[in-house]
Design an enzyme around this catalytic site. Structure first.
Site, PDB file in Angstrom:
ATOM      1  N   TRP A 187     -84.425  38.654 -42.756  1.00 44.53           N
ATOM      2  CA  TRP A 187     -84.454  38.131 -44.370  1.00 44.53           C
ATOM      3  C   TRP A 187     -85.887  38.116 -44.772  1.00 44.53           C
ATOM      4  O   TRP A 187     -86.778  37.515 -43.928  1.00 44.53           O
ATOM      5  CB  TRP A 187     -83.720  36.987 -44.504  1.00 44.53           C
ATOM      6  CG  TRP A 187     -83.818  36.487 -45.868  1.00 44.53           C
ATOM      7  CD1 TRP A 187     -83.117  36.922 -47.124  1.00 44.53           C
ATOM      8  CD2 TRP A 187     -84.918  35.596 -46.295  1.00 44.53           C
ATOM      9  NE1 TRP A 187     -83.622  36.550 -48.356  1.00 44.53           N
ATOM     10  CE2 TRP A 187     -84.804  35.471 -47.945  1.00 44.53           C
ATOM     11  CE3 TRP A 187     -85.730  34.695 -45.954  1.00 44.53           C
ATOM     12  CZ2 TRP A 187     -85.313  34.755 -48.657  1.00 44.53           C
ATOM     13  CZ3 TRP A 187     -86.590  33.893 -46.682  1.00 44.53           C
ATOM     14  CH2 TRP A 187     -86.262  33.960 -48.128  1.00 44.53           C
ATOM     15  N   GLU A 228     -80.317  40.962 -44.181  1.00 48.86           N
ATOM     16  CA  GLU A 228     -79.823  40.061 -45.284  1.00 48.86           C
ATOM     17  C   GLU A 228     -80.211  40.220 -46.734  1.00 48.86           C
ATOM     18  O   GLU A 228     -81.327  40.340 -47.023  1.00 48.86           O
ATOM     19  CB  GLU A 228     -79.893  38.684 -44.747  1.00 48.86           C
ATOM     20  CG  GLU A 228     -79.343  37.754 -45.560  1.00 48.86           C
ATOM     21  CD  GLU A 228     -79.758  36.023 -45.113  1.00 48.86           C
ATOM     22  OE1 GLU A 228     -79.214  35.237 -45.852  1.00 48.86           O
ATOM     23  OE2 GLU A 228     -80.140  36.172 -44.170  1.00 48.86           O
ATOM     24  N   LYS A 230     -80.374  39.447 -50.901  1.00 47.65           N
ATOM     25  CA  LYS A 230     -80.485  38.103 -51.826  1.00 47.65           C
ATOM     26  C   LYS A 230     -80.419  38.830 -53.292  1.00 47.65           C
ATOM     27  O   LYS A 230     -81.036  39.471 -53.720  1.00 47.65           O
ATOM     28  CB  LYS A 230     -81.433  37.348 -51.511  1.00 47.65           C
ATOM     29  CG  LYS A 230     -81.319  35.821 -52.097  1.00 47.65           C
ATOM     30  CD  LYS A 230     -82.507  34.848 -51.491  1.00 47.65           C
ATOM     31  CE  LYS A 230     -82.474  33.529 -52.013  1.00 47.65           C
ATOM     32  NZ  LYS A 230     -83.104  32.574 -51.467  1.00 47.65           N
ATOM     33  N   ASP A 261     -74.539  36.338 -47.017  1.00 46.35           N
ATOM     34  CA  ASP A 261     -74.577  35.035 -47.434  1.00 46.35           C
ATOM     35  C   ASP A 261     -73.788  34.308 -48.526  1.00 46.35           C
ATOM     36  O   ASP A 261     -74.150  35.073 -49.628  1.00 46.35           O
ATOM     37  CB  ASP A 261     -76.131  34.582 -47.490  1.00 46.35           C
ATOM     38  CG  ASP A 261     -76.556  33.338 -47.458  1.00 46.35           C
ATOM     39  OD1 ASP A 261     -76.039  32.428 -48.343  1.00 46.35           O
ATOM     40  OD2 ASP A 261     -77.386  32.719 -46.624  1.00 46.35           O
ATOM     41  N   HIS A 264     -75.887  34.036 -51.615  1.00 47.84           N
ATOM     42  CA  HIS A 264     -76.771  35.139 -52.228  1.00 47.84           C
ATOM     43  C   HIS A 264     -76.379  35.944 -53.142  1.00 47.84           C
ATOM     44  O   HIS A 264     -76.918  36.997 -53.315  1.00 47.84           O
ATOM     45  CB  HIS A 264     -77.352  35.784 -50.949  1.00 47.84           C
ATOM     46  CG  HIS A 264     -78.486  34.920 -50.058  1.00 47.84           C
ATOM     47  ND1 HIS A 264     -79.284  35.476 -49.003  1.00 47.84           N
ATOM     48  CD2 HIS A 264     -78.899  33.830 -50.261  1.00 47.84           C
ATOM     49  CE1 HIS A 264     -79.931  34.532 -48.630  1.00 47.84           C
ATOM     50  NE2 HIS A 264     -79.683  33.413 -49.252  1.00 47.84           N
ATOM     51  N   HIS A 288     -73.450  34.279 -43.101  1.00 49.89           N
ATOM     52  CA  HIS A 288     -74.082  33.079 -43.216  1.00 49.89           C
ATOM     53  C   HIS A 288     -73.209  31.858 -44.393  1.00 49.89           C
ATOM     54  O   HIS A 288     -73.126  32.265 -45.377  1.00 49.89           O
ATOM     55  CB  HIS A 288     -75.449  33.187 -43.940  1.00 49.89           C
ATOM     56  CG  HIS A 288     -76.410  33.507 -43.063  1.00 49.89           C
ATOM     57  ND1 HIS A 288     -77.811  33.566 -43.219  1.00 49.89           N
ATOM     58  CD2 HIS A 288     -76.154  33.563 -41.755  1.00 49.89           C
ATOM     59  CE1 HIS A 288     -78.511  33.802 -42.130  1.00 49.89           C
ATOM     60  NE2 HIS A 288     -77.557  34.023 -41.120  1.00 49.89           N
ATOM     61  N   ASP A 296     -78.423  29.409 -55.659  1.00 48.97           N
ATOM     62  CA  ASP A 296     -78.515  29.165 -53.933  1.00 48.97           C
ATOM     63  C   ASP A 296     -79.218  28.076 -53.485  1.00 48.97           C
ATOM     64  O   ASP A 296     -80.328  28.009 -53.001  1.00 48.97           O
ATOM     65  CB  ASP A 296     -79.284  30.639 -53.639  1.00 48.97           C
ATOM     66  CG  ASP A 296     -79.424  30.658 -52.122  1.00 48.97           C
ATOM     67  OD1 ASP A 296     -78.381  30.210 -51.328  1.00 48.97           O
ATOM     68  OD2 ASP A 296     -80.227  31.258 -51.520  1.00 48.97           O
ATOM     69  N   ASP A 298     -77.848  25.993 -51.097  1.00 51.22           N
ATOM     70  CA  ASP A 298     -77.712  25.735 -49.606  1.00 51.22           C
ATOM     71  C   ASP A 298     -77.297  24.335 -49.528  1.00 51.22           C
ATOM     72  O   ASP A 298     -77.688  23.627 -48.750  1.00 51.22           O
ATOM     73  CB  ASP A 298     -78.909  26.198 -48.818  1.00 51.22           C
ATOM     74  CG  ASP A 298     -79.138  27.710 -48.642  1.00 51.22           C
ATOM     75  OD1 ASP A 298     -78.178  28.248 -48.275  1.00 51.22           O
ATOM     76  OD2 ASP A 298     -80.140  27.949 -48.891  1.00 51.22           O
ATOM     77  N   ASP A 328     -75.836  28.347 -42.697  1.00 55.40           N
ATOM     78  CA  ASP A 328     -77.189  28.512 -43.384  1.00 55.40           C
ATOM     79  C   ASP A 328     -77.209  27.375 -44.608  1.00 55.40           C
ATOM     80  O   ASP A 328     -76.793  27.876 -45.762  1.00 55.40           O
ATOM     81  CB  ASP A 328     -77.561  30.024 -43.569  1.00 55.40           C
ATOM     82  CG  ASP A 328     -78.912  29.883 -44.180  1.00 55.40           C
ATOM     83  OD1 ASP A 328     -79.576  28.900 -44.333  1.00 55.40           O
ATOM     84  OD2 ASP A 328     -79.269  31.206 -44.795  1.00 55.40           O
TER      85      ASP A 328
END
Length: 421
Positions: A187, A228, A230, A261, A264, A288, A296, A298, A328
């Site tokens: 990433w 990955e 985004k 993810d 993302h 993820h 985003d 997390d 993640d």
């Protein structure tokens, strides 16, 4: 509840599920063999051990200052040991390159070697854990302008190419020594805050750089490559070089893993519907599991509809052998070990719910065109006593049942975390 009561409630739940054609014993046996890859960076707020006091870069941000942050590799491993002890099943570690142990010597990321992760390997062996790996293309002076593999400067670009090549070799080293393939996930934060004059040129540079990174074939029994995407990041709100479309096409062309993810994509866009489509064209996926709140962000994974839908799609499609599941997120506003445990247990509970679905009966209704019964059964399944099955599973796996894991975490906080400066 005592063990006798837990077993009695489980047997009652087992009977309920059996009436719909679901074997709970089989579901628990399958769940016990599904590993979740715990992300090391939750334990120290994505600090790493290269320059622990350096500012976090790459458009990443961790909020909070909860006491007891791990500040050494040994402390981080100690915290991971505690987290793993409270999570049912046997799982994996997801490790970033910036967590290398270099004996106090300055080693640039493009010169990292397997020997700098020898203690991580020893710890993983002792605990029977597989390890996944990631190049760290952020929080570094050569990433301060927001570009790495797509950088205009050929010298800087070459540095990051070499770092990713080194990371693949380190991943293969873990795979060879642990007997389970390492997924090495690339990433990068590359992108622009405002609209670029050219969207094409950075993607051409990224494609060519990735070609160099992946030029050496590695044994898939030891190592798997993943890329990955985004949608946007802090400092790259208008344009991200490694978009979903870019990496989907690249993963198909190279027949490597595509990473999805959960944070993302657009806030209203889930990843569940992407799984079956992507797996027509790529060999495997890396997930993820995260939770975005308005962006985003997390957040710690909770048992949301989106998480349940993702796990349902994996199980319903028969994709478990082709999907690698990792976490993640990073939250420093709460106890970091609790964040690991809560998030991982929720991912496992969502998997259990998917494994307990009356899939055969749902499929029968669908194939008969009886969509009314399909809907009725889907709604009825939401009220089935999966909690009794989960509690029994935790007891059988030798971890605390219910919220009792917080007793262990609070005790650890008082005896271990409180002593850290």
């Amino acid at each position: 509840m005592n063990s006798v009561t837990l077993e009695q409630t489980y047997l009652a739940a087992k009977e309920r599920y059996a009436a719909l054609g679901v074997d709970t014993d089989t579901a628990l046996e399958r769940l016990a063999h599904i590993p979740i890859s715990l992300h090391c960076w939750q334990g120290d707020d994505v600090g790493g051990f290269e320059a622990p006091d350096a500012a976090l870069g790459g458009g990443l941000a961790v909020t909070g200052n909860y006491p007891g942050k791990a500040r050494t590799p040994d402390q981080l491993r100690q915290d991971l040991d505690k987290a793993f002890s409270l999570i049912p099943g046997k799982h994996r570690l997801n490790l970033h390159a910036m967590y290398a142990e270099t004996g106090g010597q300055k080693v640039e990321r493009n010169n990292l070697q397997p020997e700098h992760f020898a203690r991580w390997l020893d710890w993983a062996k002792a605990n029977g854990l597989g390890v996944d790996f990631n190049p760290s293309c952020f929080s570094h002076p050569l990433a301060n302008d927001g570009f790495t593999l797509a950088h205009q400067d050929a010298g800087i670009r070459q540095f990051w190419i070499e770092h990713c090549i080194a990371s693949r070799k380190i991943g293969a080293y873990f795979g060879a020594n642990l007997g389970t393939p390492t997924v090495t996930n690339i990433w990068i934060p590359d992108g622009y805050k405002d609209s670029p004059a050219s969207r094409v040129a950075p993607r051409q540079r990224l494609r060519d750089a990735l070609d160099q990174v992946l030029a050496e074939p590695l044994d898939p029994r030891l190592h798997l490559d993943a890329v990955e995407a985004k949608l946007f990041g802090i400092g790259s709100e208008s344009y991200v070089v490694g978009s979903h479309e870019f990496y989907l096409g690249y993963a198909i062309q190279k027949q490597i893993l595509l990473t999805l993810d959960a944070g993302h994509f657009h806030p209203t866009e889930g990843i569940a519907d992407k799984i079956s489509s992507a797996l027509f064209y790529v060999p495997e996926l890396l997930l993820h599991v995260s939770r975005g709140v308005r962006w985003d962000s997390d957040h710690v994974v909770t048992l949301t509809d989106d998480l349940e839908a993702t796990m349902q799609e994996i199980v319903r499609g028969g994709f478990l052998p082709r999907v690698h599941i990792g976490l993640d997120y990073f939250d420093a506003s709460i106890n970091r070990i609790a964040a690991w445990v809560i998030g991982t247990r929720n991912a496992l509970r969502a998997l259990m719910l998917a494994l307990l679905e009356p899939c055969d009966l749902l499929t029968k209704y669908e194939q008969a065109g009886d969509h009314t019964s399909r809907l009725a059964l889907l709604e009825e399944a939401k009220g089935l006593p999966f909690g009794a099955v989960w509690d029994y599973y935790c007891q059988r796996q030798g971890v605390p049942v219910g919220i009792r894991y917080m007793d262990d975490i609070k005790s650890y906080e008082q005896t271990v975390l409180a002593a850290r400066s």
